[in-house]
Design a protein around this motif. Structure first.
Motif, PDB file in Angstrom:
ATOM      1  N   UNK A   8     -17.033  -3.351  -9.133  1.00 12.03           N
ATOM      2  CA  UNK A   8     -17.543  -2.603 -10.275  1.00 12.03           C
ATOM      3  C   UNK A   8     -16.529  -1.539 -10.679  1.00 12.03           C
ATOM      4  N   UNK A   9     -16.447  -1.288 -11.971  1.00 13.26           N
ATOM      5  CA  UNK A   9     -15.531  -0.262 -12.482  1.00 13.26           C
ATOM      6  C   UNK A   9     -16.336   0.974 -12.846  1.00 13.26           C
ATOM      7  N   UNK A  10     -16.007   2.085 -12.225  1.00 10.77           N
ATOM      8  CA  UNK A  10     -16.771   3.308 -12.465  1.00 10.77           C
ATOM      9  C   UNK A  10     -16.547   3.870 -13.850  1.00 10.77           C
ATOM     10  N   UNK A  11     -15.472   3.484 -14.525  1.00  7.39           N
ATOM     11  CA  UNK A  11     -15.196   4.017 -15.855  1.00  7.39           C
ATOM     12  C   UNK A  11     -15.815   3.181 -16.969  1.00  7.39           C
ATOM     13  N   UNK A  12     -16.570   2.123 -16.608  1.00  2.00           N
ATOM     14  CA  UNK A  12     -17.171   1.284 -17.645  1.00  2.00           C
ATOM     15  C   UNK A  12     -18.639   1.611 -17.878  1.00  2.00           C
ATOM     16  N   UNK A  13     -19.265   2.295 -16.923  1.00  4.91           N
ATOM     17  CA  UNK A  13     -20.658   2.704 -17.024  1.00  4.91           C
ATOM     18  C   UNK A  13     -21.615   1.509 -17.106  1.00  4.91           C
ATOM     19  N   UNK A  14     -21.209   0.379 -16.524  1.00  4.51           N
ATOM     20  CA  UNK A  14     -22.075  -0.789 -16.450  1.00  4.51           C
ATOM     21  C   UNK A  14     -22.410  -1.084 -14.993  1.00  4.51           C
ATOM     22  N   UNK A  15     -23.675  -1.452 -14.765  1.00  5.29           N
ATOM     23  CA  UNK A  15     -24.091  -1.816 -13.423  1.00  5.29           C
ATOM     24  C   UNK A  15     -24.111  -3.327 -13.244  1.00  5.29           C
ATOM     25  N   UNK A  16     -24.542  -3.753 -12.065  1.00  4.75           N
ATOM     26  CA  UNK A  16     -24.600  -5.188 -11.741  1.00  4.75           C
ATOM     27  C   UNK A  16     -25.888  -5.449 -10.973  1.00  4.75           C
ATOM     28  N   UNK A  17     -26.703  -6.388 -11.478  1.00  8.27           N
ATOM     29  CA  UNK A  17     -27.953  -6.658 -10.796  1.00  8.27           C
ATOM     30  C   UNK A  17     -27.754  -7.752  -9.761  1.00  8.27           C
ATOM     31  N   UNK A  18     -28.190  -7.469  -8.542  1.00 11.17           N
ATOM     32  CA  UNK A  18     -28.146  -8.435  -7.443  1.00 11.17           C
ATOM     33  C   UNK A  18     -29.531  -9.051  -7.265  1.00 11.17           C
ATOM     34  N   UNK A  19     -29.547 -10.211  -6.637  1.00  9.84           N
ATOM     35  CA  UNK A  19     -30.828 -10.849  -6.322  1.00  9.84           C
ATOM     36  C   UNK A  19     -30.712 -11.503  -4.953  1.00  9.84           C
ATOM     37  N   UNK A  20     -31.855 -11.840  -4.383  1.00 10.80           N
ATOM     38  CA  UNK A  20     -31.863 -12.494  -3.072  1.00 10.80           C
ATOM     39  C   UNK A  20     -32.568 -13.835  -3.181  1.00 10.80           C
ATOM     40  N   UNK A  21     -32.121 -14.778  -2.372  1.00  6.58           N
ATOM     41  CA  UNK A  21     -32.766 -16.092  -2.277  1.00  6.58           C
ATOM     42  C   UNK A  21     -33.461 -16.174  -0.930  1.00  6.58           C
ATOM     43  N   UNK A  22     -34.761 -16.460  -0.957  1.00  5.99           N
ATOM     44  CA  UNK A  22     -35.540 -16.518   0.272  1.00  5.99           C
ATOM     45  C   UNK A  22     -35.595 -17.961   0.771  1.00  5.99           C
ATOM     46  N   UNK A  23     -35.159 -18.196   2.012  1.00  4.94           N
ATOM     47  CA  UNK A  23     -35.180 -19.529   2.630  1.00  4.94           C
ATOM     48  C   UNK A  23     -36.044 -19.489   3.884  1.00  4.94           C
ATOM     49  N   UNK A  24     -36.729 -20.630   4.153  1.00  5.93           N
ATOM     50  CA  UNK A  24     -37.614 -20.733   5.332  1.00  5.93           C
ATOM     51  C   UNK A  24     -38.626 -19.599   5.324  1.00  5.93           C
ATOM     52  N   UNK A  42     -20.517   6.259  -3.320  1.00  4.22           N
ATOM     53  CA  UNK A  42     -19.699   5.206  -3.920  1.00  4.22           C
ATOM     54  C   UNK A  42     -20.522   4.351  -4.886  1.00  4.22           C
ATOM     55  N   UNK A  43     -21.772   4.066  -4.526  1.00  3.74           N
ATOM     56  CA  UNK A  43     -22.641   3.273  -5.395  1.00  3.74           C
ATOM     57  C   UNK A  43     -24.084   3.639  -5.119  1.00  3.74           C
ATOM     58  N   UNK A  44     -24.927   3.369  -6.108  1.00  9.26           N
ATOM     59  CA  UNK A  44     -26.360   3.544  -5.950  1.00  9.26           C
ATOM     60  C   UNK A  44     -27.055   2.262  -6.354  1.00  9.26           C
ATOM     61  N   UNK A  45     -28.205   1.993  -5.746  1.00  7.19           N
ATOM     62  CA  UNK A  45     -28.946   0.782  -6.056  1.00  7.19           C
ATOM     63  C   UNK A  45     -30.377   1.165  -6.401  1.00  7.19           C
TER      64      UNK A  45
END
Length: 517
Positions: A8-24, A42-45
């Motif tokens: 991620x670039x701190x100077x772009x002011x854009x975030x990134x959404x993560x997701x999880x895949x549940x198995x078993x 460094x980052x917040x979620x």
């Protein structure tokens, strides 16, 4: 996790959404996920898995089932193309390298003479911050972009924002305030600005002056009375603190203006004449001296042109630049300052914005600096602003003559700011022409512009002439006289304050005050 790693670039002011895949995944088990980050500097979620960059470095984001044992992680790499500016508030100025007994080492002869003339002592507040403190600050890695000997502040620019940890550890630093964040600019190969003063030349226009298109600027407040008696600002030094003065010295309309010097306090651009026209328009209201075409309110005064406004952004660092500029103005001995700038709630969303309650004349940095300058004997005129609400800083200062705007017919301009300060004082103080005021443009031609930015210099130039006529008066005296001269002085009211200034009446009041001294 949807990703093993993310950049991620701190100077772009854009975030990134993560997701999880549940198995078993067992039946009848909650799929609620709890997100956390290893290093929140460094980052917040967020609760939905969106990661926001905060500072350069590497950290990990973890996703864990709230009611289970499953966990995943993602490596987060944050790059940072920003520059940061921080205001370091010092506990003191350290051991001085100078002495108030030898002021010529840090004040000009004219500044010392102004203090003597006004019976204002040179004291500890006039001493610069110690060189040892400044050396320690720069050795940590920041570059000093502004400093205030009056307010004990040093402003630094950094590429690594985490250097503030080292600044916090310094025993003489009591507070650190973020005042700017912006994308890093490429180093420029433009040669450094070299200042060259310009000598003015004046001829006596007699008692009947053809003001050209500037006539209404002056006649609405009866300023011609001063000029007719020969008081046109000669011997008075005025500093104009503003945005840029684009190509002013190449403008034919300014060819005979006496410019003692020009300086940019904006770190990224050291050329006061290289960008922005606002300062040129403002200065023309006072300085231009072309009878028959355009004559300003103080055509024979001397001028210092000081740029503090970064036109590309709106961050609190501009108050640091403004403070540096007015301290510089004091050090070179100016008599008056015109500031057609105002700071209220318009700062970038990244920083704390002012509210109406902050405008008490003693909280904002620029207001504190204005208060100090007034104590040093400088007369300050500032625009009220064009926001149709409470005035910002430094216009809220009790030592500043704040100007609102009127139309030619004497009605208040729709845009002019006004209100009671947080401590109960009325602002603006007085009014002058600001709607369709005449200014000189970059082509050297008169045009109409509207804003309290023009009411301010129209009045500042006339106060210079009044002071020239009554040199024994103090800035305190003049502030009281200008207020009393206005047409609502007996019963101040919003949005006019004390009303429309009357320089004929001010001249009478000043003469009476002078005789009583």
């Amino acid at each position: 996790m949807s990703l093993d790693s993310a950049i991620l670039a701190n100077d772009s002011f854009f975030g990134r959404q993560l997701s999880v895949t549940l198995e078993n995944f067992p039946e009848n088990t909650s799929d609620l996920v709890e997100w956390r980050v290893e290093n929140p500097r460094i980052a917040q979620v967020t609760t939905d898995g969106t990661v926001w960059p905060k500072g350069a470095g590497v950290t990990y984001v973890f996703a864990k089932l709230v009611h289970g044992k499953g966990e995943a992680k993602c490596k987060i790499i944050v790059t940072d193309g920003n520059d940061y500016k921080f205001r370091l508030v010092l506990t003191d100025k350290g051991k001085s390298d100078f002495s108030i007994g030898s002021p010529e080492a840090f004040l000009s002869k004219k500044a010392i003479e102004r203090r003597r003339k006004r019976n204002i002592p040179i004291d500890e507040s006039d001493l610069p911050i110690s060189k040892e403190y400044l050396k320690t600050i720069t050795e940590i890695g920041g570059t000093i972009v502004a400093r205030s000997k009056w307010l004990n502040t040093v402003t630094v620019t950094l590429q690594d924002q985490f250097l503030i940890d080292k600044y916090k550890a310094l025993p003489f630093v009591k507070e650190i305030i973020l005042v700017y964040v912006g994308k890093r600019k490429q180093n420029s190969d433009v040669p450094k600005y070299v200042d060259r003063p310009q000598t003015g030349s004046f001829s006596d226009p007699g008692t009947s002056i053809d003001y050209g298109s500037a006539k209404l600027n002056i006649s609405t407040v009866k300023g011609e009375v001063l000029h007719q008696q020969g008081f046109r600002g000669a011997g008075m030094d005025i500093a104009v603190i503003d945005a840029g003065f684009l190509q002013l010295k190449n403008n034919a309309a300014f060819s005979n203006v006496h410019i003692k010097g020009a300086k940019s306090f904006v770190y990224e651009n050291d050329d006061p004449y290289g960008i922005d026209t606002h300062g040129l328009w403002v200065t023309s209201c006072m300085a231009v001296n072309k009878p028959g075409t355009y004559v300003g309110t103080a055509p024979e005064a001397n001028y210092w042109l000081l740029r503090t406004e970064d036109s590309e952004t709106e961050f609190p660092v501009e108050e640091d630049y403004w403070t540096s500029a007015i301290e510089f103005a004091d050090s070179v001995g100016v008599d008056l300052v015109n500031s057609s700038l105002s700071y209220s709630d318009g700062y970038s969303y990244l920083t704390k914005r002012y509210t109406e309650n902050d405008m008490d004349g003693k909280t904002a940095l620029a207001s504190k600096a204005a208060n100090m300058a007034f104590k040093k004997g400088i007369f300050i005129v500032n625009c009220a602003g064009n926001e149709q609400k409470w005035v910002g800083t430094p216009a809220d200062s009790p030592g500043v003559l704040t100007l609102g705007s009127i139309y030619e017919n004497g009605k208040a301009s729709y845009f002019t700011s006004w209100g009671m300060t947080a401590d109960g004082r009325i602002k603006p103080d007085v009014m002058a022409m600001g709607s369709s005021a005449s200014v000189i443009n970059t082509s050297g031609i008169a045009e109409s512009r509207s804003g309290t930015s023009y009411a301010s210099p129209i009045m500042c130039g006339l106060v210079a002439c009044l002071w020239q006529a009554n040199p024994t008066l103090t800035n305190h005296d003049l502030l009281e006289i200008i207020r009393k001269s206005a047409d609502r002085a007996s019963k101040p009211e919003l949005p006019f304050g004390y009303g429309i200034a009357d320089m004929k009446k001010a001249m009478e009041l000043a003469s009476a005050k002078g005789r009583s001294k």
